[in-house]
Design a protein around this motif. Structure first.
Motif, PDB file in Angstrom:
ATOM      1  N   HIS A  42      35.128  67.189  34.745  1.00 54.82           N
ATOM      2  CA  HIS A  42      33.781  66.655  34.519  1.00 54.82           C
ATOM      3  C   HIS A  42      33.819  65.488  33.539  1.00 54.82           C
ATOM      4  O   HIS A  42      32.865  65.268  32.809  1.00 54.82           O
ATOM      5  N   SER A  43      34.923  64.761  33.517  1.00 60.21           N
ATOM      6  CA  SER A  43      35.187  63.628  32.632  1.00 60.21           C
ATOM      7  C   SER A  43      35.712  64.136  31.297  1.00 60.21           C
ATOM      8  O   SER A  43      35.701  65.339  31.026  1.00 60.21           O
ATOM      9  N   TYR A  44      36.147  63.218  30.442  1.00 60.48           N
ATOM     10  CA  TYR A  44      36.642  63.648  29.137  1.00 60.48           C
ATOM     11  C   TYR A  44      35.498  63.950  28.176  1.00 60.48           C
ATOM     12  O   TYR A  44      35.461  64.983  27.523  1.00 60.48           O
ATOM     13  N   SER A  45      34.514  63.046  28.092  1.00 62.69           N
ATOM     14  CA  SER A  45      33.502  63.182  27.047  1.00 62.69           C
ATOM     15  C   SER A  45      32.075  63.014  27.550  1.00 62.69           C
ATOM     16  O   SER A  45      31.181  62.683  26.786  1.00 62.69           O
ATOM     17  N   HIS A  46      31.859  63.249  28.862  1.00 59.21           N
ATOM     18  CA  HIS A  46      30.513  63.227  29.432  1.00 59.21           C
ATOM     19  C   HIS A  46      29.803  61.890  29.226  1.00 59.21           C
ATOM     20  O   HIS A  46      28.592  61.835  29.041  1.00 59.21           O
ATOM     21  N   TYR A  47      30.547  60.810  29.275  1.00 57.94           N
ATOM     22  CA  TYR A  47      29.953  59.485  29.290  1.00 57.94           C
ATOM     23  C   TYR A  47      29.650  59.111  30.737  1.00 57.94           C
ATOM     24  O   TYR A  47      30.421  59.428  31.652  1.00 57.94           O
ATOM     25  N   ALA A  48      28.534  58.428  30.944  1.00 61.43           N
ATOM     26  CA  ALA A  48      28.089  58.105  32.293  1.00 61.43           C
ATOM     27  C   ALA A  48      28.973  57.040  32.939  1.00 61.43           C
ATOM     28  O   ALA A  48      29.511  56.159  32.265  1.00 61.43           O
ATOM     29  N   PHE A  49      29.079  57.125  34.268  1.00 61.81           N
ATOM     30  CA  PHE A  49      29.864  56.168  35.041  1.00 61.81           C
ATOM     31  C   PHE A  49      28.980  55.091  35.672  1.00 61.81           C
ATOM     32  O   PHE A  49      29.447  54.285  36.470  1.00 61.81           O
ATOM     33  N   THR A  50      27.691  55.108  35.316  1.00 61.34           N
ATOM     34  CA  THR A  50      26.767  54.039  35.707  1.00 61.34           C
ATOM     35  C   THR A  50      25.864  53.753  34.510  1.00 61.34           C
ATOM     36  O   THR A  50      25.786  54.542  33.569  1.00 61.34           O
ATOM     37  N   ASP A  51      25.158  52.651  34.574  1.00 62.06           N
ATOM     38  CA  ASP A  51      24.151  52.359  33.553  1.00 62.06           C
ATOM     39  C   ASP A  51      22.900  53.203  33.819  1.00 62.06           C
ATOM     40  O   ASP A  51      22.687  53.691  34.928  1.00 62.06           O
ATOM     41  N   ASP A  52      22.079  53.355  32.808  1.00 58.26           N
ATOM     42  CA  ASP A  52      20.775  54.001  32.948  1.00 58.26           C
ATOM     43  C   ASP A  52      20.900  55.403  33.543  1.00 58.26           C
ATOM     44  O   ASP A  52      20.276  55.732  34.546  1.00 58.26           O
ATOM     45  N   CYS A  53      21.702  56.241  32.908  1.00 58.57           N
ATOM     46  CA  CYS A  53      21.898  57.612  33.392  1.00 58.57           C
ATOM     47  C   CYS A  53      21.452  58.591  32.301  1.00 58.57           C
ATOM     48  O   CYS A  53      22.258  59.048  31.490  1.00 58.57           O
ATOM     49  N   TYR A  54      20.151  58.839  32.252  1.00 56.20           N
ATOM     50  CA  TYR A  54      19.573  59.807  31.307  1.00 56.20           C
ATOM     51  C   TYR A  54      19.912  59.502  29.856  1.00 56.20           C
ATOM     52  O   TYR A  54      20.017  60.401  29.031  1.00 56.20           O
ATOM     53  N   GLY A  55      20.096  58.253  29.524  1.00 54.34           N
ATOM     54  CA  GLY A  55      20.376  57.887  28.152  1.00 54.34           C
ATOM     55  C   GLY A  55      21.793  58.152  27.690  1.00 54.34           C
ATOM     56  O   GLY A  55      22.117  57.970  26.511  1.00 54.34           O
ATOM     57  N   LEU A  56      22.658  58.585  28.591  1.00 52.85           N
ATOM     58  CA  LEU A  56      24.046  58.831  28.205  1.00 52.85           C
ATOM     59  C   LEU A  56      24.743  57.518  27.867  1.00 52.85           C
ATOM     60  O   LEU A  56      24.482  56.492  28.497  1.00 52.85           O
ATOM     61  N   PRO A  57      25.652  57.542  26.898  1.00 57.65           N
ATOM     62  CA  PRO A  57      26.496  56.357  26.703  1.00 57.65           C
ATOM     63  C   PRO A  57      27.341  56.149  27.948  1.00 57.65           C
ATOM     64  O   PRO A  57      27.625  57.109  28.682  1.00 57.65           O
ATOM     65  N   THR A  58      27.716  54.929  28.224  1.00 58.35           N
ATOM     66  CA  THR A  58      28.432  54.622  29.459  1.00 58.35           C
ATOM     67  C   THR A  58      29.876  54.232  29.177  1.00 58.35           C
ATOM     68  O   THR A  58      30.247  53.863  28.073  1.00 58.35           O
TER      69      THR A  58
END
Length: 292
Positions: free
Chosen positions: A139-155
């Motif tokens: 589920h990725s290393y640190s739950h950073y988003a792989f697109t812009d504008d994804c629930y406020g997650l850093p990308t």
């Protein structure tokens, strides 16, 4: 022609950049005979979808609707790099009670684990990785988003996406999970053509869902259970979470939905079983990128 879409659902409506959205032998049958070897990260024989043109990462959303009443419960074990201090002060990004309930009820499940979660809870990661009732995926290393504008997650930039997934596999293995499966779930469920292209060549199948439980930050277990029960169809993949801080009702939801779905004739399986049954059928044709 490949239809490309970004899957954005309420399952991971986090609201804040560092609030994570949460956070298998098969008792119900053997792996399908037509399961093919994973291209890489797992050493075991695991069914995967065929990549699209140009080796574009394929996306799986649900199993066949016509091969019996099966359903896969999936749980995201989320944790970001910045949440270590919060864990140190007592915030729980794990949920051993939920895992214990799944074991008691003999429900196989697929756990999508961030590398950071595996580092924080290595004993639990190792236990899950050695229990044939469960399968562990990325589920990725640190739950950073792989697109812009994804629930406020850093990308994370496209140039770092592949290395982020590889770093997660390394962390999960270091925690003691011997064979994390070649399945990847995008943080927040957000992806686009660039993200799928960035992960091509790793050999993973991106796993989405068709039933949103709504357990993230929910306080009404009955409402979440109703949403799951209303949404499940044969071959469904249900997204839930296994972090007490972000999904406190999930164990109660599982205690409600499992006997009810069994009463309705459903059999619980893992994602690998559904992908094995799919073999290119339904809405998961190789390279098909329709949203969940």
């Amino acid at each position: 022609m490949i239809s490309v879409a970004r899957s954005v659902t309420a399952a991971c409506a986090l609201g804040a950049a560092l609030a994570a959205c949460g956070t298998a032998g098969t008792p119900d049958g053997a792996r399908p005979a037509h399961a093919r070897p994973a291209a890489s990260p797992s050493a075991t024989r695991t069914p995967v979808l065929t990549p699209g043109p140009g080796h574009l990462t394929p996306v799986f959303e649900h199993g066949p609707r016509t091969l019996g009443k099966t359903v896969a419960l999936t749980f995201d074990a989320d944790m970001t790099a910045g949440q270590g201090p919060r864990a140190a002060t007592g915030e729980h990004f794990d949920n051993p009670g939920l895992i214990g309930t799944l074991r008691t009820l003999k429900v196989p499940a697929t756990i999508f684990m961030t590398g950071r979660w595996a580092e924080e809870y290595p004993a639990q990661a190792r236990s899950l990785g050695h229990d044939p009732q469960f399968e562990v995926a990325n589920h990725s290393y640190s739950h950073y988003a792989f697109t812009d504008d994804c629930y406020g997650l850093p990308t994370i930039g496209a140039d770092r996406m592949k290395s982020d997934v590889e770093r997660a596999y390394a962390a999960i293995r270091k925690a003691g999970v011997p064979n994390p499966l070649p399945y990847f779930r995008f943080p927040g469920g957000c992806y686009d053509h660039q993200a799928l292209r960035a992960l091509s060549g790793i050999g993973v199948t991106a796993v989405q869902w068709d039933v949103v439980s709504g357990d993230a930050f929910a306080t009404d277990a009955d409402a979440v259970a109703r949403q799951v029960l209303d949404g499940v169809k044969p071959g469904s993949v249900v997204i839930m979470h296994c972090t007490r801080s972000a999904a406190p009702t999930t164990e109660r939801v599982v205690r409600t939905i499992v006997p009810e779905l069994r009463k309705q004739g459903y059999r619980f399986v893992k994602v690998s079983d559904l992908i094995g049954e799919t073999n290119g059928q339904g809405g998961n044709r190789p390279g098909s990128l329709t949203p969940g």
